[in-house]
Design a protein around this motif. Sequence first.
Motif, PDB file in Angstrom:
ATOM      1  N   VAL A  44      79.677  34.847  66.790  1.00 24.07           N
ATOM      2  CA  VAL A  44      79.971  35.885  67.791  1.00 24.07           C
ATOM      3  C   VAL A  44      80.325  35.276  69.144  1.00 24.07           C
ATOM      4  O   VAL A  44      80.375  35.974  70.154  1.00 24.07           O
ATOM      5  N   HIS A  45      80.571  33.952  69.151  1.00 18.84           N
ATOM      6  CA  HIS A  45      80.951  33.244  70.372  1.00 18.84           C
ATOM      7  C   HIS A  45      79.869  33.327  71.439  1.00 18.84           C
ATOM      8  O   HIS A  45      80.163  33.349  72.643  1.00 18.84           O
ATOM      9  N   ALA A  46      78.612  33.368  71.026  1.00 16.58           N
ATOM     10  CA  ALA A  46      77.525  33.313  71.998  1.00 16.58           C
ATOM     11  C   ALA A  46      77.307  31.905  72.514  1.00 16.58           C
ATOM     12  O   ALA A  46      76.831  31.716  73.638  1.00 16.58           O
ATOM     13  N   ARG A  47      77.640  30.897  71.678  1.00 16.41           N
ATOM     14  CA  ARG A  47      77.477  29.500  72.096  1.00 16.41           C
ATOM     15  C   ARG A  47      78.294  28.597  71.177  1.00 16.41           C
ATOM     16  O   ARG A  47      78.796  29.040  70.147  1.00 16.41           O
ATOM     17  N   THR A  48      78.402  27.341  71.550  1.00 16.91           N
ATOM     18  CA  THR A  48      79.065  26.341  70.726  1.00 16.91           C
ATOM     19  C   THR A  48      78.056  25.699  69.773  1.00 16.91           C
ATOM     20  O   THR A  48      76.835  25.786  69.995  1.00 16.91           O
ATOM     21  N   PRO A  49      78.528  25.017  68.731  1.00 16.60           N
ATOM     22  CA  PRO A  49      77.592  24.333  67.843  1.00 16.60           C
ATOM     23  C   PRO A  49      76.713  23.306  68.561  1.00 16.60           C
ATOM     24  O   PRO A  49      75.533  23.168  68.224  1.00 16.60           O
ATOM     25  N   SER A  50      77.263  22.616  69.546  1.00 19.41           N
ATOM     26  CA  SER A  50      76.449  21.607  70.235  1.00 19.41           C
ATOM     27  C   SER A  50      75.301  22.245  71.003  1.00 19.41           C
ATOM     28  O   SER A  50      74.198  21.677  71.072  1.00 19.41           O
ATOM     29  N   VAL A  51      75.524  23.415  71.570  1.00 18.41           N
ATOM     30  CA  VAL A  51      74.438  24.111  72.270  1.00 18.41           C
ATOM     31  C   VAL A  51      73.435  24.658  71.252  1.00 18.41           C
ATOM     32  O   VAL A  51      72.213  24.608  71.485  1.00 18.41           O
ATOM     33  N   ALA A  52      73.910  25.181  70.134  1.00 15.95           N
ATOM     34  CA  ALA A  52      72.999  25.644  69.082  1.00 15.95           C
ATOM     35  C   ALA A  52      72.103  24.496  68.618  1.00 15.95           C
ATOM     36  O   ALA A  52      70.920  24.697  68.322  1.00 15.95           O
ATOM     37  N   ARG A  53      72.660  23.301  68.566  1.00 16.23           N
ATOM     38  CA  ARG A  53      71.878  22.131  68.180  1.00 16.23           C
ATOM     39  C   ARG A  53      70.719  21.895  69.152  1.00 16.23           C
ATOM     40  O   ARG A  53      69.629  21.484  68.751  1.00 16.23           O
ATOM     41  N   GLU A  54      70.933  22.163  70.439  1.00 19.54           N
ATOM     42  CA  GLU A  54      69.857  22.003  71.409  1.00 19.54           C
ATOM     43  C   GLU A  54      68.700  22.954  71.112  1.00 19.54           C
ATOM     44  O   GLU A  54      67.527  22.602  71.294  1.00 19.54           O
ATOM     45  N   TYR A  55      69.020  24.165  70.651  1.00 18.01           N
ATOM     46  CA  TYR A  55      67.964  25.091  70.230  1.00 18.01           C
ATOM     47  C   TYR A  55      67.187  24.513  69.051  1.00 18.01           C
ATOM     48  O   TYR A  55      65.952  24.594  69.005  1.00 18.01           O
ATOM     49  N   LEU A  56      67.898  23.957  68.094  1.00 20.02           N
ATOM     50  CA  LEU A  56      67.235  23.379  66.915  1.00 20.02           C
ATOM     51  C   LEU A  56      66.330  22.222  67.323  1.00 20.02           C
ATOM     52  O   LEU A  56      65.211  22.082  66.801  1.00 20.02           O
ATOM     53  N   GLN A  57      66.795  21.401  68.231  1.00 21.69           N
ATOM     54  CA  GLN A  57      65.972  20.287  68.688  1.00 21.69           C
ATOM     55  C   GLN A  57      64.694  20.781  69.363  1.00 21.69           C
ATOM     56  O   GLN A  57      63.610  20.233  69.136  1.00 21.69           O
ATOM     57  N   MET A  58      64.812  21.818  70.187  1.00 20.78           N
ATOM     58  CA  MET A  58      63.650  22.341  70.888  1.00 20.78           C
ATOM     59  C   MET A  58      62.670  22.999  69.911  1.00 20.78           C
ATOM     60  O   MET A  58      61.449  22.797  69.993  1.00 20.78           O
TER      61      MET A  58
END
Length: 306
Positions: A221-235
């Motif tokens: 839905v274009h809420a974020r890029t994959p690299s930003v989603a990765r930051e969520y996964l890391q956290m």
Amino acid sequence: MKEKRFLRKEKAARSIDMTMEQCTRREALGLAWALSCSLPEAQAKPSLRLPGMVWQPSADTLRPHGSWQRLGIRRLLVQWTAVDNLSLVPGTYLPSMSRNLPDWERIAAEPWAQELILGLAGMHDEAKARAGLADLAMQSYALKAAITALPLRVAGWYFPVEVDPTWAAPSLLTEVLNKLPRPLWISAYDNANMGPQALVDWIMRWIPEDVGVFFQDGVGVHARTPSVAREYLQMLTAHLGQARVRVIAEAFRPAPGGGFRSAMAEEFLPQLTAYQGWTVFAFDGPHYLNPPLVDALADALGSKSR
């Protein structure tokens, strides 16, 4: 799309700068591969992997068929086995959704469904689901009892009431989750873009210690890029541990004129690249992983393993 992205009906957020959409197919695939070489997890795993997919049962997809195993998919997350007070399995007190319920025995024998996480009771309307936790819990108990009579290899359970930090007081959810079968999963999203730390701080206030989280990446839905989603996964991983975190990679994009379409391979591959090191489930197989996309992804994934 008529049905929601995972559980929610939502319009695409303001479009972000999606460089991949402006590339040729060859340039996009090359960029995805170059990105994978820069990620520590990807360096340890030279071939991209897509081990799982979601199936959101709807009137049009009660009997799913596909060759999703060509992508390496062996795990199936069924979003729900009852929705809007209608059951998808026999033997409960709920009325059936259809005379032709899913053919569970055949599904259990499919190569793409060798490990099943079964969703319990949910609703399409998110507000109603959150307000009706007690009723959904009661339905879920009945579903669990009925499912034990089916020839399924159940590896876990999923409670399909989605969470996000705008839900002010999910205290009753903690009580409900504590009573549901284990292993148990929920899903979380952050389309308000409060950020990884805010999402994790909020989740840690109420989540039981043995419940896992599927994070919805928001890329479709274009809420974020994959690299930003990765930051969520890391956290999330830093607080919950690797075993309790998985990711839903949205395999769709906004369609011209409204609704959603299947992603193109060059749009979806950067998500797989960014999430290597976590268990990835594509959303969703029957609706969006159509034969042309499967063919294109199989070619791309195969090229990386050679």
